[in-house]
Design a protein around this motif. Sequence first.
Motif, short mmCIF file in Angstrom:
data_model
loop_
_atom_site.label_atom_id
_atom_site.label_comp_id
_atom_site.label_asym_id
_atom_site.label_seq_id
_atom_site.Cartn_x
_atom_site.Cartn_y
_atom_site.Cartn_z
N GLY A 159 0.79 -1.22 0.00
CA GLY A 159 0.00 0.00 0.00
C GLY A 159 0.82 1.26 0.00
N ASN A 160 0.09 2.35 0.06
CA ASN A 160 0.68 3.68 0.02
C ASN A 160 1.27 4.02 1.39
N GLN A 161 2.38 4.68 1.40
CA GLN A 161 3.06 5.04 2.65
C GLN A 161 2.16 5.91 3.53
N LYS A 162 1.30 6.70 2.92
CA LYS A 162 0.39 7.55 3.69
C LYS A 162 -0.62 6.74 4.50
N ASN A 163 -0.89 5.52 4.08
CA ASN A 163 -1.87 4.68 4.77
C ASN A 163 -1.25 3.76 5.81
N TRP A 164 0.06 3.83 6.00
CA TRP A 164 0.70 2.98 6.99
C TRP A 164 0.30 3.44 8.39
N LYS A 165 -0.01 2.48 9.23
CA LYS A 165 -0.40 2.78 10.61
C LYS A 165 0.83 2.85 11.50
N TRP B 116 3.65 -6.36 5.96
CA TRP B 116 2.39 -7.06 5.71
C TRP B 116 2.56 -8.52 6.08
N SER C 226 -2.96 -8.58 7.34
CA SER C 226 -2.92 -7.25 7.94
C SER C 226 -1.47 -6.85 8.19
N GLN C 227 -1.30 -5.62 8.66
CA GLN C 227 0.04 -5.15 9.00
C GLN C 227 0.49 -5.79 10.30
#
Length: 148
Positions: free
Chosen positions: A13-19, A25, A31-32
């Motif tokens: 995914g996009n780095q902006k969506n990393w929690k 992953w 999930s992460q």
Amino acid sequence: MDDLSLALQVALGNQKNWKDGCVAWVESRDSQCGKKRSEGFLCSRHISVAKRRAEARAAKLEAYQARKKIFHDKHISEWRERLDGVEAELERRTGVLTTDRAAYGGVGTPAIARHNQRQFSDSNVERVGELIREKESLESKIAGVHGA
């Protein structure tokens, strides 16, 4: 490798969506990872996984480059010969038969006029297009740009 490059080896995914937490992953959970980050974006376990993947990718790329060089060295002489033939045919099909200006001004021999008309026939234009594409392809192969 920097932290982001390592994370990109195992994250999706996009780095902006990393929690918060480890961004690797985990397929079994879909999930992460989410464990506490030890360095950069990853936990200690996923740092080692990312390093292994990066090393494997580098080794695979190195092997590919070696195979590509062998292929290039093996075929370069035949590509150069073919390029010479293509350039000669292009010159024959598109070259000017004469540099005599009178031949193009209406006071020329019928053979020159026929030659000039023949250059714009559908079949000749199509063949010239094919030759130009082949010439570009051969030049890029000789330069080593194409993946072999």
